[in-house]
Scaffold this motif. Structure first.
Motif, PDB file in Angstrom:
ATOM      1  N   SER A 192       0.822  -1.215   0.000  1.00 57.37           N
ATOM      2  CA  SER A 192       0.000   0.000   0.000  1.00 57.37           C
ATOM      3  C   SER A 192       0.855   1.264   0.000  1.00 57.37           C
ATOM      4  CB  SER A 192      -0.947   0.004   1.206  1.00 57.37           C
ATOM      5  OG  SER A 192      -0.256   0.252   2.420  1.00 57.37           O
ATOM      6  N   PHE A 193       2.134   1.141   0.380  1.00 59.92           N
ATOM      7  CA  PHE A 193       3.066   2.265   0.344  1.00 59.92           C
ATOM      8  C   PHE A 193       3.953   2.231  -0.899  1.00 59.92           C
ATOM      9  CE2 PHE A 193       1.960   1.797   4.798  1.00 59.92           C
ATOM     10  CZ  PHE A 193       1.705   3.104   5.178  1.00 59.92           C
ATOM     11  N   GLY A 194       3.645   1.320  -1.829  1.00 63.68           N
ATOM     12  CA  GLY A 194       4.434   1.205  -3.044  1.00 63.68           C
ATOM     13  C   GLY A 194       5.756   0.492  -2.850  1.00 63.68           C
ATOM     14  N   TYR A 195       5.906  -0.214  -1.721  1.00 63.90           N
ATOM     15  CA  TYR A 195       7.163  -0.903  -1.425  1.00 63.90           C
ATOM     16  C   TYR A 195       7.104  -2.319  -1.988  1.00 63.90           C
ATOM     17  CZ  TYR A 195      11.266  -2.487   1.178  1.00 63.90           C
ATOM     18  OH  TYR A 195      12.497  -2.985   1.525  1.00 63.90           O
ATOM     19  N   ILE A 196       8.079  -2.670  -2.797  1.00 58.67           N
ATOM     20  CA  ILE A 196       8.118  -3.981  -3.442  1.00 58.67           C
ATOM     21  C   ILE A 196       9.272  -4.776  -2.856  1.00 58.67           C
ATOM     22  CG2 ILE A 196       8.353  -5.212  -5.620  1.00 58.67           C
ATOM     23  CD1 ILE A 196       7.234  -2.718  -7.008  1.00 58.67           C
TER      24      ILE A 196
END
Length: 228
Positions: free
Chosen positions: A19-23
């Motif tokens: 949800s924070f764009g962390y992959i």
């Protein structure tokens, strides 16, 4: 901890980080079977302790006292001692609302604790001497590069984007206020087996697991058994 609870927490964590764009790196999604099939080629992952880690610190109540971590990179102590090579480590963590990571310090590790998003991350700090926490002693830390001299028991409230640098001897506990927090840690080489000193002698770094179902993903603490 129950394996079924660990599996649920892992699924929730993946969604929260995304949800924070962390992959996360690809091996974060490998099943236990895939890791077993590739165990001979992933020795750097297993030896360095990379991957998922969930702990209730031996206290039996994850919602109250616990932490989820994923170690994305980690050097080795031999390189740290000789002063060359991979001297750093990085973790992604989730500190849940009012969930405490208990007071501790490190012998070797210096670390930046960073609020990457969500609520407020509260960091409670004390100084200490000779490997023991002294609740009458303050400490000095850097907050985003700015020196802060703190009284004993000071509580830094880190907003998203803010950070604190902690050195050996800085006794610290932390928890999330208002909502869960996505936390990053950048540090010197990490050794969770020997480099954590807890103020409360009842606290342990790793949790025991009751196997009530098959693991969704292996934890770092599973490697010795599942990948032997």
């Amino acid at each position: 901890m129950l394996r079924s609870d660990i599996n649920r927490i892992l699924r929730e964590a993946q969604a929260f980080m995304a949800s924070f764009g962390y992959i996360l790196p690809p091996f974060s999604n490998w099943t236990p079977g895939e890791m077993q099939a590739r165990k001979d080629e992933i020795t750097n992952i297993t030896r360095s302790g990379l991957g998922w880690d969930i702990t209730d610190f031996g206290m039996g109540d994850f919602a109250k006292t616990g932490l989820l971590l994923f170690t994305t990179r980690n050097g080795c102590l031999a390189d740290l001692k000789r002063g060359g090579g991979m001297l750093y480590a990085e973790k992604a963590m989730i500190s849940r609302l009012d969930q405490v990571t208990p007071s501790h310090t490190h012998i070797l590790k210096t670390e930046d604790i960073i609020n990457r998003g969500g609520g407020t991350l509260v960091v409670e700090l004390f100084g200490g001497r000779n490997g023991s926490c002294d609740r009458s002693e303050g400490t000095s830390v850097r907050c985003d590069g700015i020196e802060a001299v703190l009284p004993p028991g000071a509580r830094l409230r880190l907003q998203p984007g803010e950070s604190v640098t902690l050195s050996p001897g800085d006794w610290h506990a932390f928890w999330a206020e208002e909502s869960d927090v996505f936390v990053a840690e950048v540090s010197t080489v990490n050794d969770d087996a020997t480099d954590n000193i807890f103020e409360d002698p009842r606290v342990t770094r790793f949790s025991g697991i009751e196997e009530d179902e098959q693991p969704f993903r292996l934890l770092v603490s599973d490697y010795a058994t599942w990948l032997a």
